[in-house]
Design an enzyme around this catalytic site. Structure first.
Site, PDB file in Angstrom:
ATOM      1  N   TYR A 133       0.834  -1.200   0.000  1.00  0.00           N
ATOM      2  CA  TYR A 133       0.000   0.000   0.000  1.00  0.00           C
ATOM      3  C   TYR A 133       0.877   1.263   0.000  1.00  0.00           C
ATOM      4  O   TYR A 133       0.652   2.182  -0.783  1.00  0.00           O
ATOM      5  CB  TYR A 133      -0.902  -0.020   1.239  1.00  0.00           C
ATOM      6  CG  TYR A 133      -1.702   1.246   1.435  1.00  0.00           C
ATOM      7  CD1 TYR A 133      -2.899   1.429   0.765  1.00  0.00           C
ATOM      8  CD2 TYR A 133      -1.251   2.248   2.282  1.00  0.00           C
ATOM      9  CE1 TYR A 133      -3.631   2.597   0.927  1.00  0.00           C
ATOM     10  CE2 TYR A 133      -1.969   3.420   2.458  1.00  0.00           C
ATOM     11  CZ  TYR A 133      -3.165   3.591   1.788  1.00  0.00           C
ATOM     12  OH  TYR A 133      -3.881   4.742   1.953  1.00  0.00           O
ATOM     13  N   ASP A 134       1.892   1.259   0.872  1.00  0.00           N
ATOM     14  CA  ASP A 134       2.791   2.425   0.937  1.00  0.00           C
ATOM     15  C   ASP A 134       3.480   2.660  -0.406  1.00  0.00           C
ATOM     16  O   ASP A 134       3.712   3.798  -0.806  1.00  0.00           O
ATOM     17  CB  ASP A 134       3.830   2.243   2.050  1.00  0.00           C
ATOM     18  CG  ASP A 134       3.193   2.375   3.436  1.00  0.00           C
ATOM     19  OD1 ASP A 134       2.114   2.988   3.534  1.00  0.00           O
ATOM     20  OD2 ASP A 134       3.770   1.856   4.416  1.00  0.00           O
TER      21      ASP A 134
ATOM     22  N   SER B  95      -2.271  12.263  10.272  1.00  0.00           N
ATOM     23  CA  SER B  95      -1.495  11.085   9.945  1.00  0.00           C
ATOM     24  C   SER B  95      -0.011  11.433  10.099  1.00  0.00           C
ATOM     25  O   SER B  95       0.329  12.515  10.579  1.00  0.00           O
ATOM     26  CB  SER B  95      -1.846  10.707   8.514  1.00  0.00           C
ATOM     27  OG  SER B  95      -1.134   9.593   8.140  1.00  0.00           O
TER      28      SER B  95
ATOM     29  N   LYS C 213       5.929   2.480  17.034  1.00  0.00           N
ATOM     30  CA  LYS C 213       4.704   2.770  16.281  1.00  0.00           C
ATOM     31  C   LYS C 213       3.803   1.545  16.396  1.00  0.00           C
ATOM     32  O   LYS C 213       4.168   0.449  15.952  1.00  0.00           O
ATOM     33  CB  LYS C 213       5.021   3.057  14.816  1.00  0.00           C
ATOM     34  CG  LYS C 213       3.803   3.424  13.995  1.00  0.00           C
ATOM     35  CD  LYS C 213       4.228   3.884  12.620  1.00  0.00           C
ATOM     36  CE  LYS C 213       3.101   4.392  11.747  1.00  0.00           C
ATOM     37  NZ  LYS C 213       1.821   3.787  11.882  1.00  0.00           N
TER      38      LYS C 213
ATOM     39  N   ARG D 141     -10.664   7.623  14.557  1.00  0.00           N
ATOM     40  CA  ARG D 141     -10.042   8.730  13.836  1.00  0.00           C
ATOM     41  C   ARG D 141     -10.952   9.296  12.746  1.00  0.00           C
ATOM     42  O   ARG D 141     -10.940  10.484  12.477  1.00  0.00           O
ATOM     43  CB  ARG D 141      -8.716   8.279  13.215  1.00  0.00           C
ATOM     44  CG  ARG D 141      -8.066   9.425  12.493  1.00  0.00           C
ATOM     45  CD  ARG D 141      -6.611   9.219  12.263  1.00  0.00           C
ATOM     46  NE  ARG D 141      -6.388   8.210  11.244  1.00  0.00           N
ATOM     47  CZ  ARG D 141      -5.206   7.955  10.726  1.00  0.00           C
ATOM     48  NH1 ARG D 141      -4.162   8.618  11.144  1.00  0.00           N
ATOM     49  NH2 ARG D 141      -5.070   7.041   9.812  1.00  0.00           N
TER      50      ARG D 141
ATOM     51  N   LYS E 246       9.559  12.106  17.116  1.00  0.00           N
ATOM     52  CA  LYS E 246       8.879  13.385  17.300  1.00  0.00           C
ATOM     53  C   LYS E 246       9.838  14.393  17.914  1.00  0.00           C
ATOM     54  O   LYS E 246      10.576  14.043  18.854  1.00  0.00           O
ATOM     55  CB  LYS E 246       7.700  13.228  18.274  1.00  0.00           C
ATOM     56  CG  LYS E 246       6.700  12.168  17.868  1.00  0.00           C
ATOM     57  CD  LYS E 246       5.658  11.935  18.943  1.00  0.00           C
ATOM     58  CE  LYS E 246       4.683  10.847  18.497  1.00  0.00           C
ATOM     59  NZ  LYS E 246       3.734  10.456  19.527  1.00  0.00           N
TER      60      LYS E 246
ATOM     61  N   LYS F 154       9.224   3.039   9.162  1.00  0.00           N
ATOM     62  CA  LYS F 154       8.576   1.720   9.211  1.00  0.00           C
ATOM     63  C   LYS F 154       9.569   0.596   8.933  1.00  0.00           C
ATOM     64  O   LYS F 154      10.425   0.724   8.061  1.00  0.00           O
ATOM     65  CB  LYS F 154       7.391   1.674   8.247  1.00  0.00           C
ATOM     66  CG  LYS F 154       6.319   2.639   8.743  1.00  0.00           C
ATOM     67  CD  LYS F 154       5.025   2.634   8.022  1.00  0.00           C
ATOM     68  CE  LYS F 154       4.252   1.411   7.886  1.00  0.00           C
ATOM     69  NZ  LYS F 154       2.920   1.625   7.307  1.00  0.00           N
TER      70      LYS F 154
HETATM   71  S1  IVH Z   1       1.720  10.296  16.849  1.00  0.00           S
HETATM   72  C1  IVH Z   1       0.178  14.092  14.711  1.00  0.00           C
HETATM   73  N1  IVH Z   1       2.740   8.126  17.904  1.00  0.00           N
HETATM   74  O1  IVH Z   1       0.142   5.863  13.375  1.00  0.00           O
HETATM   75  C2  IVH Z   1       0.846  12.802  14.934  1.00  0.00           C
HETATM   76  N2  IVH Z   1       1.103   7.889  16.197  1.00  0.00           N
HETATM   77  O2  IVH Z   1       0.555   6.385  10.563  1.00  0.00           O
HETATM   78  C3  IVH Z   1      -0.038  11.838  15.569  1.00  0.00           C
HETATM   79  N3  IVH Z   1       0.518   5.578  15.673  1.00  0.00           N
HETATM   80  O3  IVH Z   1      -2.235   8.416  13.127  1.00  0.00           O
HETATM   81  C4  IVH Z   1       0.470  10.487  15.662  1.00  0.00           C
HETATM   82  N4  IVH Z   1       1.861   4.622  17.139  1.00  0.00           N
HETATM   83  O4  IVH Z   1      -2.741   6.337  14.658  1.00  0.00           O
HETATM   84  C5  IVH Z   1       1.881   8.633  17.001  1.00  0.00           C
HETATM   85  N5  IVH Z   1       3.708   6.279  18.936  1.00  0.00           N
HETATM   86  C6  IVH Z   1       2.850   6.782  18.054  1.00  0.00           C
HETATM   87  C7  IVH Z   1       2.030   5.966  17.238  1.00  0.00           C
HETATM   88  C8  IVH Z   1       1.176   6.563  16.314  1.00  0.00           C
HETATM   89  C9  IVH Z   1       0.944   4.422  16.199  1.00  0.00           C
HETATM   90  C10 IVH Z   1      -0.495   5.697  14.607  1.00  0.00           C
HETATM   91  C11 IVH Z   1      -1.440   6.840  14.754  1.00  0.00           C
HETATM   92  C12 IVH Z   1      -1.144   7.717  13.583  1.00  0.00           C
HETATM   93  C13 IVH Z   1      -0.656   6.712  12.591  1.00  0.00           C
HETATM   94  C14 IVH Z   1       0.124   7.344  11.477  1.00  0.00           C
END
Ligand code: IVH
Length: 663
Positions: free
Chosen positions: A35-36, A81, A114, A135, A287, A311
């Site tokens: 998909y990516d 996302s 993640k 979401r 982050k 990923k």
């Molecule tokens: S932060 C604005 N931290 O992955 C940023 N997301 O592919 C908000 N996800 O929408 C996301 N583990 O549903 C964040 N440690 C993590 C995460 C995480 C899984 C999910 C989340 C996000 C999606 C993006």
């Protein structure tokens, strides 16, 4: 129309269809990596053709999980996302871009696992949980409060919290629960779920909350959305600490790293330990820690510029498919399994892969003798992705399910409503054998010396048709079987005799009632105390048990209403099997009335062994830590449960102290 425009239109439609399958149906047809790749291809075409309108493109949105049956609710702050990459060079570039923006700063990053789950936003007002929302399209999502309340470990209220707080995280399903549900579906001849993420996504969108509670979901929280007062937090890492203080289940590990190169080192470390986490992970999220720098870095239409997801590639390997074996489950469902030349994948040796059902084999045209590409992504059971047609042997023929069944002498029928084949006749010898194997297995009556070879013979000779007939076997009959000497015959008769004293839940589990696994059997024993009470229970009273939903309740009720099963129960009773709860006998145990939480791997005991020891001493185990926990049995001094136990002032025992306590 130029070709690139056609490609853009085609890819947008294709990706939109995959988005629908993933977000709305929770049944993706392709894996994340594929998909990516499609999305990357589209983004590259779009970048080369900026004149095309991007607004309608899936590259500019976060998908949409909303369903008509749910009320929608608008997030106070959008749920965005993340940009993602599979390349360490791109990750370093992300750091360099930020360094250009903030040249004077030492940039500190928070590196988090993640989680491969389903995103959720929880609103707490004045410390009370008032709403849980999916979401959705990032702006508004489905109100899933009733399905989310009661997820284990999720606090209904939090102390000393900001007036309004959106807490963000992921709902997921543990692998053991995923397997339990799939095993029950297999027994029922229903299509299997491909992976825990899809099943978790489907479960939180069930319309009947009691049905949803029938499946064990878990949750982990890592971030916040809106917060009043808005200056409550100044950095991402403070959120982690506060979430922990508020007793949310939090990430088992995260790192603060100075500079993107150090962040990369943390990602490499994460990849070596993530298999041990209770939740499935598919990457790392990096982050910028400081909130004012985050605000300055800003956002694109769908993702922050201050964060990126790295990923991990799902591991894949080519190997030989030696044969397709058809296996009969305890209720007669026939499932195909790929027997592979063993190959190393994601740290384990893979020698079998799921083939799901006949349709899956036909769709991928998988044949014995083929060289196949196998994938094991995180928690997902190994799957066959594709066949390497270049290596297909000459003269190879498509696999015929029905011919194969015929050759094996199995009389099965294909269920017209499902992709499953099932042995319909209860008196079919293969079905009888499976039911007996289940009954004799360790997880049920644990009858030593009653292995597959013996079961085959006693069924073939017509000595035993059901579980009760086992107790009519005589030494003389056994001595007549292959490889039976006086000693082994005596041993088996003794093992059968002692199985009559098995615990009630072992018997309940051994009966092979569709959907009823070990834990449900224990729950039934705890509630009803006798088999007769369960047999005459109403659907309502069964459903009232925590952990038993309407499908299981109906299945139990229907099983006991069946005339043959009624006779079986009468016969088992006449043979003197234990039909009553033995809990009264345990009153002496040192752990009576005590709840023990297990965390981390113990050096000398498996989880099952530790559970058995606790139960033998009259206690019960729980996998979460709360005020109701009496003590924690911990393998290592890490993890959120350990931290929580410390905070609650609970006693924490290591394996040695635990053994001493029981001794
Ligand atoms: S932060 C604005 N931290 O992955 C940023 N997301 O592919 C908000 N996800 O929408 C996301 N583990 O549903 C964040 N440690 C993590 C995460 C995480 C899984 C999910 C989340 C996000 C999606 C993006």
């Amino acid at each position: 129309m130029p070709n690139s425009q056609k490609d853009i239109i085609r890819l947008r439609a294709e990706i939109a269809e995959h988005d629908r399958l993933y977000y709305k149906d929770a049944q993706p047809k392709i894996d994340d990596q594929a998909y990516d790749r499609l999305k990357l291809e589209l983004a590259q075409l779009e970048a080369a053709k900026p004149e095309f309108n991007f607004d309608a493109s899936p590259t500019q949105s976060v998908g949409d999980d909303r369903l008509d049956a749910f009320d929608s609710y608008q997030h106070r702050k959008p749920m965005l996302s993340l940009d993602n990459t599979y390349s360490s060079d791109e990750l370093i570039d992300f750091g360099r871009r930020l360094l250009k923006r903030f040249p004077e700063q030492t940039l500190t990053y928070l590196v988090e696992p993640k989680i491969d789950g389903v995103a959720v936003s929880l609103t707490y007002e004045n410390g009370q949980l008032i709403r849980a929302v999916s979401r959705g399209n990032g702006i508004e999502g489905d109100d899933i409060t009733s399905n989310v309340r009661g997820i284990r470990g999720l606090p209904d209220s939090i102390a000393n919290a900001p007036d309004t707080l959106e807490v963000r995280g992921e709902i997921y399903m543990q692998h053991s629960e995923f397997e339990r549900i799939n095993a029950a579906r297999e027994a029922e001849g229903q299509a299997l779920y491909a992976n825990p993420r899809n099943l978790a996504a489907g479960t939180i969108k069930l319309l009947d909350p009691s049905e949803s509670r029938n499946r064990q979901l878990d949750i982990v929280l890592y971030g916040i959305g809106a917060c009043e007062p808005s200056n409550y937090f100044t950095a991402q890492s403070e959120i982690q600490e506060s979430l922990n203080d508020w007793h949310f289940p939090i990430l088992e590990k995260y790192w603060l790293a100075n500079g993107i190169e150090n962040a990369w080192k943390c990602i490499v470390e994460l990849d070596t330990i993530r298999q041990k986490f209770t939740y499935p992970t598919d990457g790392a999220v990096i982050k910028l820690d400081n909130f004012s720098l985050q605000e300055e870095a800003g956002y694109t239409s769908k993702a922050p510029r201050w964060a990126i997801a790295y990923k991990f590639e799902a591991e894949r390997a080519e190997t030989l498919l030696k044969e397709i074996s058809l296996q009969v489950g305890r209720t007669g469902v026939v499932t195909p399994v790929a027997i592979l030349e063993p190959v190393q994948l994601a740290g384990t040796t893979v020698s079998r892969a799921t083939l799901h059902n006949e349709d899956e084999i036909q769709r991928k045209d998988i044949r014995p003798g083929d060289t196949v590409l196998v994938q094991k992504a995180g928690e997902i059971i190994p799957q066959i992705l594709s066949v390497n047609l270049g290596k297909r042997p000459v003269g190879s023929q498509p696999f015929s399910f029905s011919n194969h069944l015929k050759a094996l002498g199995v009389k099965a029928e294909r269920d017209p409503t499902q992709a499953a084949w099932r042995i319909v006749r209860k008196d079919d010898p293969i079905r009888q054998q499976r039911a007996l194997q289940h009954f004799a297995s360790r997880a049920c009556m644990d009858i030593e010396n009653l292995g597959t070879a013996v079961i085959e013979q006693i069924v073939e000779r017509g000595l035993v048709k059901n579980q009760a007939d086992l107790y009519t076997l005589t030494e003389a009959q056994l001595l007549d079987l292959d490889k039976f000497a006086e000693k082994s015959a005596k041993n088996l008769i003794a093992a059968l005799e002692s199985s009559k004293g098995c615990k009630l839940w072992q018997l309940i589990h051994g009966l092979g009632i569709p959907h009823v696994g070990k834990q449900s059997a224990k729950d039934l024993e705890a509630k009803f105390n006798s088999l007769e009470a369960i047999a005459s229970a109403t659907i309502e009273s069964l459903e009232a048990i925590d952990g038993i939903g309407s499908i299981m309740a109906q299945s139990i009720h229907a099983w006991f209403a069946d005339a043959d099963n009624h006779t079986l129960i009468e016969q088992l009773k006449a043979h003197g099997l234990n039909f009553d709860s033995a809990r009264q006998e345990k009153v002496e145990g040192i752990l009576v009335g005590k709840t023990v939480a297990l965390t981390g791997a113990l050096p000398g005991l498996s989880r099952d062994e530790a559970t058995q020891m606790i139960e033998a001493a009259g206690g019960r185990t729980s996998s979460s830590v709360s005020k109701k926990t009496d003590f924690v049995l911990a393998g290592e001094a890490t993890g959120s449960k350990y931290v929580k136990a410390k905070e609650l002032g609970l006693s924490i025992l290591d394996e040695r102290a635990f053994r001493e306590l029981l001794a």
